[in-house]
Design a protein around this motif. Structure first.
Motif, PDB file in Angstrom:
ATOM      1  N   ALA A  35       0.832  -1.203   0.000  1.00  0.00           N
ATOM      2  CA  ALA A  35       0.000   0.000   0.000  1.00  0.00           C
ATOM      3  C   ALA A  35       0.870   1.258   0.000  1.00  0.00           C
TER       4      ALA A  35
ATOM      5  N   ARG B 263       1.098   4.093  -3.065  1.00  0.00           N
ATOM      6  CA  ARG B 263       0.963   5.534  -2.821  1.00  0.00           C
ATOM      7  C   ARG B 263       2.144   6.293  -3.404  1.00  0.00           C
TER       8      ARG B 263
ATOM      9  N   LEU C 106      -5.074   3.189  -4.840  1.00  0.00           N
ATOM     10  CA  LEU C 106      -5.000   2.346  -3.653  1.00  0.00           C
ATOM     11  C   LEU C 106      -6.222   1.442  -3.546  1.00  0.00           C
TER      12      LEU C 106
ATOM     13  N   LEU D 117      -7.314  -2.395   3.773  1.00  0.00           N
ATOM     14  CA  LEU D 117      -6.257  -3.345   4.104  1.00  0.00           C
ATOM     15  C   LEU D 117      -6.746  -4.184   5.281  1.00  0.00           C
TER      16      LEU D 117
ATOM     17  N   LEU E 177      -3.322   6.277   3.393  1.00  0.00           N
ATOM     18  CA  LEU E 177      -3.652   4.857   3.267  1.00  0.00           C
ATOM     19  C   LEU E 177      -5.139   4.632   3.523  1.00  0.00           C
TER      20      LEU E 177
END
Length: 345
Positions: free
Chosen positions: A193, A197, A203, A207, A266
């Protein structure tokens, strides 16, 4: 299973969820594992630490141990299709009513197995990933990324990136992809991830990581009380892998550890970890990074759950089945959220 949100700061993006006390089976597993599996791993780590040649032999032997796991097969009702990449293999797992992911490219779970970059693979993880596919109602692409001694974790990251790019190229929308993994694979999911980025690639929607190995520097882990309480991982294990396999010429690049990065940007994270395992130190460091960056994170610290058996022991342990269902609930909610955002756009 009732889970009540609990956080000391209402403005925090990290929610610590209260989990019911461990059942008897989970508690009984500790002395069994401590006197069997941990002793075996401790002996292997001792041999591997005698020098570069013994380390390579142990790493190679550990990788070969994946082959007998072929006999485990996959659960009834699960379809399996191999995917062959240039440098590694992968496989799709799905079951009805989920459509064939080679035809219907609506949503997917991309999974990276654990094993300290020296063990684990498609065979030994098939029952676990099949369970996630069934409960999450998603097709799962499991990646058998390259490992030590033939490849560095940086090569593992390249394979993870290749698999993610493959999903995008096949037409899976990023807002319908969840990236998941456990232990070394959990750390790899987080590192992927961060890499996406930095590369400016879209993305995934979320997660989902279990007991992530997120810090290759062993200092915090060895200082944590769980270095004495972990029923599976001996304290010398991950440290040996770092010194004999991950460090290059004795040098460990801090950038290889996800806990040394800013998490800004994220997607939401589900983080599940056992209260007595050594990698609790890594999990808490990940949670702190997420909080400082304003990234939504749900932290489930499961009482007395041994390392990897949070999910992998779900065939035998009710607490493992609870954890798998919690993860699946998160997956479905994130996919639905991504679908709604995509429709609104």
């Amino acid at each position: 299973m009732a889970i009540q949100p609990q956080t000391s700061d209402p403005a925090s993006t990290v929610i610590v969820e209260t989990i019911r006390p461990a059942r008897l089976g989970t508690r009984l597993v500790h002395p069994v594992l401590r006197t069997t599996l941990q002793q075996f791993l401790r002996a292997g780590a001792w041999v591997a630490d005698r020098g570069p040649r013994p380390a390579k032999l142990i790493f190679t032997a550990t990788r070969l141990s994946e082959q007998p796991a072929r006999i485990l097969g996959s659960p009834r009702g699960i379809r399996r299709e191999p995917v062959v990449f240039e440098r590694f293999d992968a496989e799709w797992l799905w079951g009805a009513p989920v459509p064939d992911p080679r035809v219907d490219r609506e949503a997917a779970l991309l999974y990276f197995h654990g094993g300290a970059f020296i063990a684990g693979g498609l065979n030994s993880y098939r029952r676990h990933t099949a369970r996630l596919a069934t409960l999450s109602e998603l097709p799962v692409l499991t990646v058998d990324y390259r490992q030590l001694p033939d490849a560095h974790p940086n090569d593992s990251l390249d394979d993870a990136l290749t698999a993610y790019r493959h999903l995008l190229a096949e037409g899976f929308p990023p807002e319908q992809i969840i990236v998941a993994g456990d232990s070394a694979g959990g750390g790899l999911a987080l590192r992927l991830a961060l890499t996406l980025r930095e590369l400016g690639l879209p993305l995934p929607v979320a997660l989902s990581v279990t007991s992530p190995w997120a810090d290759f520097d062993s200092t915090a882990r060895l200082a944590h009380p769980n270095a004495r309480y972990d029923a599976v991982l001996p304290a010398v294990g991950p440290d040996m892998v770092v010194r004999r396999g991950i460090a290059i010429d004795g040098v460990l690049d801090p950038s290889w550890s996800v806990v040394n990065h800013d998490f800004t940007g994220l997607p939401p994270i589900l983080l599940q970890v056992g209260s007595r395992e050594m990698l609790l130190a890594d999990a808490l460091a990940v949670a702190r990074r997420a909080e400082s960056a304003g990234v939504p994170l749900r932290l489930q610290i499961r009482p007395s759950a041994p390392h990897t058996l949070i999910h992998l022991g779900a065939d035998l342990l009710a607490d493992g089945r609870d954890a798998a269902r919690d993860a699946a609930d998160f997956h479905r909610a994130m996919i639905e959220s991504g679908r709604a955002d995509r429709t609104a756009a």
